[in-house]
Design a protein around this motif. Structure first.
Motif, PDB file in Angstrom:
ATOM      1  N   VAL A 215       0.857  -1.183   0.000  1.00 49.79           N
ATOM      2  CA  VAL A 215       0.000   0.000   0.000  1.00 49.79           C
ATOM      3  C   VAL A 215       0.891   1.231   0.000  1.00 49.79           C
ATOM      4  O   VAL A 215       1.720   1.406   0.905  1.00 49.79           O
ATOM      5  N   HIS A 216       0.744   2.064  -1.025  1.00 50.56           N
ATOM      6  CA  HIS A 216       1.521   3.308  -1.081  1.00 50.56           C
ATOM      7  C   HIS A 216       1.193   4.183   0.120  1.00 50.56           C
ATOM      8  O   HIS A 216       2.095   4.765   0.736  1.00 50.56           O
ATOM      9  N   GLY A 217      -0.083   4.305   0.451  1.00 53.35           N
ATOM     10  CA  GLY A 217      -0.500   5.021   1.640  1.00 53.35           C
ATOM     11  C   GLY A 217      -0.870   6.479   1.417  1.00 53.35           C
ATOM     12  O   GLY A 217      -1.615   7.054   2.199  1.00 53.35           O
ATOM     13  N   ASP A 218      -0.333   7.090   0.362  1.00 51.68           N
ATOM     14  CA  ASP A 218      -0.613   8.506   0.087  1.00 51.68           C
ATOM     15  C   ASP A 218      -0.688   8.724  -1.425  1.00 51.68           C
ATOM     16  O   ASP A 218      -0.129   9.680  -1.957  1.00 51.68           O
ATOM     17  N   TYR A 219      -1.399   7.824  -2.093  1.00 48.04           N
ATOM     18  CA  TYR A 219      -1.474   7.835  -3.558  1.00 48.04           C
ATOM     19  C   TYR A 219      -2.524   8.857  -3.977  1.00 48.04           C
ATOM     20  O   TYR A 219      -3.712   8.551  -4.116  1.00 48.04           O
ATOM     21  N   ARG A 249      -7.257   0.452  -0.349  1.00 50.83           N
ATOM     22  CA  ARG A 249      -7.148   1.740   0.343  1.00 50.83           C
ATOM     23  C   ARG A 249      -6.536   2.794  -0.575  1.00 50.83           C
ATOM     24  O   ARG A 249      -6.942   3.959  -0.556  1.00 50.83           O
ATOM     25  N   ASP A 250      -5.544   2.398  -1.358  1.00 50.96           N
ATOM     26  CA  ASP A 250      -4.939   3.354  -2.290  1.00 50.96           C
ATOM     27  C   ASP A 250      -5.937   3.819  -3.339  1.00 50.96           C
ATOM     28  O   ASP A 250      -5.996   4.999  -3.682  1.00 50.96           O
ATOM     29  N   ARG A 297     -15.569   0.257  -1.441  1.00 52.28           N
ATOM     30  CA  ARG A 297     -16.474   0.955  -0.527  1.00 52.28           C
ATOM     31  C   ARG A 297     -15.913   0.951   0.894  1.00 52.28           C
ATOM     32  O   ARG A 297     -15.871   1.992   1.560  1.00 52.28           O
ATOM     33  N   PHE A 298     -15.497  -0.216   1.346  1.00 55.84           N
ATOM     34  CA  PHE A 298     -14.977  -0.355   2.713  1.00 55.84           C
ATOM     35  C   PHE A 298     -13.743   0.513   2.934  1.00 55.84           C
ATOM     36  O   PHE A 298     -13.555   1.103   4.003  1.00 55.84           O
ATOM     37  N   ALA A 299     -12.912   0.627   1.923  1.00 57.36           N
ATOM     38  CA  ALA A 299     -11.614   1.288   2.068  1.00 57.36           C
ATOM     39  C   ALA A 299     -11.699   2.806   2.114  1.00 57.36           C
ATOM     40  O   ALA A 299     -10.693   3.474   2.358  1.00 57.36           O
TER      41      ALA A 299
END
Length: 344
Positions: A215-219, A249-250, A297-299
């Protein structure tokens, strides 16, 4: 490996050594805001094989903040060293990377992507840019999808129960600080969504762990470099927040913060479909489109999570305030539209 603490140490002699070619002269100028580190554009003269322009990333000028930022420095250097070659997402070519033993000082020499330009988080992106960024993102996730060997990488972290509890303890007060800062500007519905997100964040942080990957985390747009003229070929930068988690999440963060709500609502199903097709092209199997959209949706809580924490710990600027407000409003609208909190 040679590590430097400032641009003046990037001498022709040192650059000749680390690049393996004769550098006869170098000049540098500061670029970017440098909240986590310091970036410089280098112009080099020398042998034919010497790059004429490079970007040098170094540790923050404030030495007092370096210990706090050490995990971010380690993640970025180690991404280029250990993982970039195992994925297909476009990143700048790394010519040299080094990290001090205590992880508080580092140097990266990366391709200067000029004339490509940074995305604009405030303005948002075009549908073509969104599609390009989505396809590129699949190049990070697909090749290492649910790859158990990632769990053995010592510098990569995944959120456990204790981490989730700590996140909940930090995020709740950060939301109140955020809403106080923007009182009278942030809409009441968004305030309510942020507080509901804070109440759910601990459970969300450890949810749906059967699917995992890088996960990049800040894409988001400010961390994406686009070619001129809306041509395809976006490049992702700033790998300090790399971790193990749910890959969607990304995607949710990108679409939820980069598109105005009406445009996102119109484009998100085809864009999630394009991402899912790109995953399949990278060999991901057993993961249907319906499951992918439900995970998307969840992310969506990734939007306010990163927005609020980034606002809390970043240096305050006028543009930063406008950017965080836009990101919060867009991502809160996504959470409501997608009924994300019903899934936590």
């Amino acid at each position: 490996m040679t590590v430097v603490s400032g641009p003046s140490e990037l001498t022709p002699e040192l650059l000749s050594e680390v690049l393996g070619a004769k550098v006869s002269a170098v000049t540098w100028e500061r670029v970017g805001s440098g909240q986590i580190g310091a970036c410089y554009r280098l112009r080099l003269d020398g042998d034919e094989e010497v790059p004429r322009r490079l970007i040098a990333k170094l540790a923050a000028e404030d030495e007092g903040s370096r210990a706090f930022l050490a995990p971010a420095y380690r993640a970025e250097v180690c991404f280029y060293r250990d993982l970039a070659s195992t994925v297909t997402i476009r990143t700048p070519r790394c010519h040299y990377g080094a990290l001090s033993d205590d992880n508080t000082t580092f140097v990266l020499l990366l391709d200067d992507l000029h004339p490509a330009t940074q995305g604009d988080q405030l303005a948002g992106c075009t549908p073509a840019q969104a599609a390009d960024a989505v396809a590129n993102l699949a190049g990070l996730h697909g090749p290492r999808w649910c790859d158990a060997s990632l769990l053995d990488v010592p510098w990569l972290s995944a959120v456990g129960e204790d981490d989730a509890a700590s996140l909940g303890e930090v995020f709740g007060p950060a939301v109140e600080t955020f809403t106080d800062r923007f009182a009278g500007v942030l809409g009441d519905r968004d305030v309510g969504t942020l507080r509901d997100t804070a109440a759910a964040i601990t459970a969300w942080a450890t949810g749906r762990q059967d699917v995992f990957g890088l996960v990049h985390g800040d894409y988001r747009l400010d961390n994406l470099i686009f070619p001129p003229g809306d041509a395809p070929g976006v490049t992702a930068v700033d790998w300090q927040t790399l971790s193990i988690g749910h890959p969607l999440r990304d995607l949710a963060f990108l679409l939820g913060t980069s598109l105005e709500p009406d445009r996102r609502a119109a484009l998100e199903r085809p864009l999630v479909g394009a991402y899912h097709a790109a995953l399949a092209a990278h060999g991901v199997t057993g993961y249907g489109l319906d499951a992918c959209f439900e995970d998307y949706r969840f992310a969506a809580l990734q939007g306010p999570l990163i927005t609020v924490l980034g606002c809390a710990y970043g240096a305050r600027t006028e543009r930063g305030d406008r950017m965080f407000l836009a990101m919060a409003a867009r991502s809160c609208a996504a959470i409501r539209d997608l009924r994300t909190l019903d899934l936590v």
